[in-house]
Write a protein that holds these residues in place. Structure first.
Motif, PDB file in Angstrom:
ATOM      1  N   MET A   1      49.850  38.071 -22.691  1.00  0.00           N
ATOM      2  CA  MET A   1      49.693  39.426 -23.189  1.00  0.00           C
ATOM      3  C   MET A   1      48.975  39.379 -24.536  1.00  0.00           C
ATOM      4  SD  MET A   1      53.219  41.437 -22.344  1.00  0.00           S
ATOM      5  CE  MET A   1      54.275  40.311 -23.261  1.00  0.00           C
ATOM      6  N   THR A   2      47.730  39.752 -24.538  1.00  0.00           N
ATOM      7  CA  THR A   2      46.986  39.792 -25.787  1.00  0.00           C
ATOM      8  C   THR A   2      46.740  41.237 -26.168  1.00  0.00           C
ATOM      9  OG1 THR A   2      44.892  39.679 -24.611  1.00  0.00           O
ATOM     10  CG2 THR A   2      45.838  37.582 -25.343  1.00  0.00           C
ATOM     11  N   GLY A   3      46.727  41.501 -27.456  1.00  0.00           N
ATOM     12  CA  GLY A   3      46.507  42.847 -27.950  1.00  0.00           C
ATOM     13  C   GLY A   3      47.767  43.685 -27.900  1.00  0.00           C
ATOM     14  N   SER A   4      47.741  44.742 -28.671  1.00  0.00           N
ATOM     15  CA  SER A   4      48.887  45.647 -28.700  1.00  0.00           C
ATOM     16  C   SER A   4      48.983  46.410 -27.378  1.00  0.00           C
ATOM     17  CB  SER A   4      48.747  46.631 -29.857  1.00  0.00           C
ATOM     18  OG  SER A   4      47.757  47.604 -29.554  1.00  0.00           O
ATOM     19  N   TRP A   5      50.161  46.954 -27.122  1.00  0.00           N
ATOM     20  CA  TRP A   5      50.366  47.747 -25.915  1.00  0.00           C
ATOM     21  C   TRP A   5      49.389  48.916 -25.890  1.00  0.00           C
ATOM     22  CZ3 TRP A   5      52.322  52.684 -24.559  1.00  0.00           C
ATOM     23  CH2 TRP A   5      52.700  52.826 -23.221  1.00  0.00           C
ATOM     24  N   ALA A   7      46.456  49.184 -27.295  1.00  0.00           N
ATOM     25  CA  ALA A   7      45.096  48.703 -27.023  1.00  0.00           C
ATOM     26  C   ALA A   7      44.924  48.367 -25.548  1.00  0.00           C
ATOM     27  CB  ALA A   7      44.783  47.483 -27.890  1.00  0.00           C
ATOM     28  N   ARG A   8      45.942  47.825 -24.942  1.00  0.00           N
ATOM     29  CA  ARG A   8      45.850  47.495 -23.517  1.00  0.00           C
ATOM     30  C   ARG A   8      45.877  48.755 -22.657  1.00  0.00           C
ATOM     31  NH1 ARG A   8      50.182  44.344 -22.201  1.00  0.00           N
ATOM     32  NH2 ARG A   8      51.118  44.625 -24.225  1.00  0.00           N
ATOM     33  N   ILE A   9      46.610  49.776 -23.098  1.00  0.00           N
ATOM     34  CA  ILE A   9      46.591  51.063 -22.404  1.00  0.00           C
ATOM     35  C   ILE A   9      45.179  51.643 -22.480  1.00  0.00           C
ATOM     36  CG2 ILE A   9      47.350  53.486 -22.576  1.00  0.00           C
ATOM     37  CD1 ILE A   9      49.423  51.800 -21.160  1.00  0.00           C
ATOM     38  N   ALA A  30      52.680  47.345 -14.521  1.00  0.00           N
ATOM     39  CA  ALA A  30      52.871  46.155 -15.356  1.00  0.00           C
ATOM     40  C   ALA A  30      52.924  46.536 -16.835  1.00  0.00           C
ATOM     41  CB  ALA A  30      51.758  45.140 -15.099  1.00  0.00           C
ATOM     42  N   LEU A  31      52.070  47.455 -17.246  1.00  0.00           N
ATOM     43  CA  LEU A  31      52.066  47.874 -18.646  1.00  0.00           C
ATOM     44  C   LEU A  31      53.314  48.676 -19.013  1.00  0.00           C
ATOM     45  CD1 LEU A  31      48.315  48.869 -18.926  1.00  0.00           C
ATOM     46  CD2 LEU A  31      49.451  47.065 -20.238  1.00  0.00           C
ATOM     47  N   VAL A  32      53.690  49.639 -18.184  1.00  0.00           N
ATOM     48  CA  VAL A  32      54.846  50.471 -18.543  1.00  0.00           C
ATOM     49  C   VAL A  32      56.149  49.685 -18.437  1.00  0.00           C
ATOM     50  CG1 VAL A  32      53.679  52.627 -17.975  1.00  0.00           C
ATOM     51  CG2 VAL A  32      55.146  51.560 -16.284  1.00  0.00           C
ATOM     52  N   SER A  33      56.177  48.648 -17.616  1.00  0.00           N
ATOM     53  CA  SER A  33      57.411  47.863 -17.487  1.00  0.00           C
ATOM     54  C   SER A  33      57.706  47.041 -18.736  1.00  0.00           C
ATOM     55  CB  SER A  33      57.343  46.963 -16.257  1.00  0.00           C
ATOM     56  OG  SER A  33      56.388  45.940 -16.447  1.00  0.00           O
ATOM     57  N   GLU A  34      56.760  46.944 -19.637  1.00  0.00           N
ATOM     58  CA  GLU A  34      56.994  46.256 -20.911  1.00  0.00           C
ATOM     59  C   GLU A  34      57.829  47.095 -21.870  1.00  0.00           C
ATOM     60  OE1 GLU A  34      53.276  45.132 -22.675  1.00  0.00           O
ATOM     61  OE2 GLU A  34      52.504  44.331 -20.780  1.00  0.00           O
ATOM     62  N   PRO A  36      60.978  50.168 -22.558  1.00  0.00           N
ATOM     63  CA  PRO A  36      62.238  50.632 -21.963  1.00  0.00           C
ATOM     64  C   PRO A  36      61.983  51.731 -20.933  1.00  0.00           C
ATOM     65  CG  PRO A  36      62.428  50.517 -24.359  1.00  0.00           C
ATOM     66  CD  PRO A  36      60.976  50.282 -24.027  1.00  0.00           C
ATOM     67  N   ALA A  37      62.863  51.862 -19.971  1.00  0.00           N
ATOM     68  CA  ALA A  37      62.702  52.823 -18.879  1.00  0.00           C
ATOM     69  C   ALA A  37      62.603  54.261 -19.366  1.00  0.00           C
ATOM     70  CB  ALA A  37      63.857  52.691 -17.892  1.00  0.00           C
ATOM     71  N   ASP A  38      63.222  54.578 -20.516  1.00  0.00           N
ATOM     72  CA  ASP A  38      63.194  55.947 -21.024  1.00  0.00           C
ATOM     73  C   ASP A  38      62.194  56.135 -22.166  1.00  0.00           C
ATOM     74  OD1 ASP A  38      64.553  54.447 -22.907  1.00  0.00           O
ATOM     75  OD2 ASP A  38      66.185  55.891 -23.158  1.00  0.00           O
ATOM     76  N   ASP A  39      61.272  55.196 -22.323  1.00  0.00           N
ATOM     77  CA  ASP A  39      60.264  55.288 -23.379  1.00  0.00           C
ATOM     78  C   ASP A  39      59.307  56.437 -23.056  1.00  0.00           C
ATOM     79  OD1 ASP A  39      58.757  53.764 -25.709  1.00  0.00           O
ATOM     80  OD2 ASP A  39      57.256  54.367 -24.223  1.00  0.00           O
TER      81      ASP A  39
END
Length: 180
Positions: A1-5, A7-9, A30-34, A36-39
């Motif tokens: 996992m490179t870069g911030s979440w 940036a990857r979004i 894969a991205l959202v699973s990083e 919490p479920a209620d984020d």
């Protein structure tokens, strides 16, 4: 996992392809699973990919969950517009109208990320609800603000179409200017 979440979004959306829906869902999952479920941000992105793929019925409860979870920043007004659009597209224009009128933060001047999109989608929902004069009034009122001339005239014509609902947060009183 490179870069911030974030940036990857952003990178995901820069290359998202609705012609390959299963891959699009898998990559976003894969991205959202990083998170919490209620984020709220993850819920919003998950809703957005469903919307992007034409799965508005699945997107609606996800947008609603993101907003209930406290979605904020630029994503909040985008979620309101996208949810309203999805509600309209699934045959629920009255709910879209209520949402756009009940969440004036999405239409505030600070919500520059969406500009006048809330008014555009409100006009569309009003039209779908059979309220065509009101839809035209909303569209003309939004347009009038951009006119260097004839603003007051267009505003008056818009008002003549129908009376504005009381305390409509999407149509704040505007100063009058003489049309030349």
């Amino acid at each position: 996992m490179t870069g911030s979440w974030e940036a990857r979004i952003d990178a995901y959306w820069a290359t998202a392809d609705d012609a390959r829906p299963e891959e699009a869902l898998r990559e976003m999952r894969a991205l959202v699973s990083e998170r919490p479920a209620d984020d709220p941000d993850a819920l919003y992105e998950w809703a957005s990919v469903h919307d992007f793929l034409g799965r508005e019925r699945e997107a609606v409860p996800l947008y609603e969950a993101a907003l209930r979870a406290g979605l904020a920043g630029d994503r909040e007004p985008q979620a309101v517009v996208q949810l309203a659009s999805s509600l309209r597209n699934t045959g629920r224009p009255e709910e879209a109208i209520r949402l756009l009128r009940d969440r004036p933060a999405a239409a505030s001047p600070e919500a520059t990320v969406v500009g006048d999109a809330p008014r555009a989608f409100l006009a569309l929902a009003l039209r779908d609800a059979g309220r065509t004069d009101e839809a035209l009034r909303v569209a003309l009122t939004a347009l009038a603000r951009t006119l260097p001339r004839y603003r007051a005239a267009v505003e008056r014509y818009a008002e003549e179409l129908t009376e504005a609902p009381a305390a409509d947060p999407l149509d704040p009183p505007q100063p009058r200017y003489i049309a030349r």
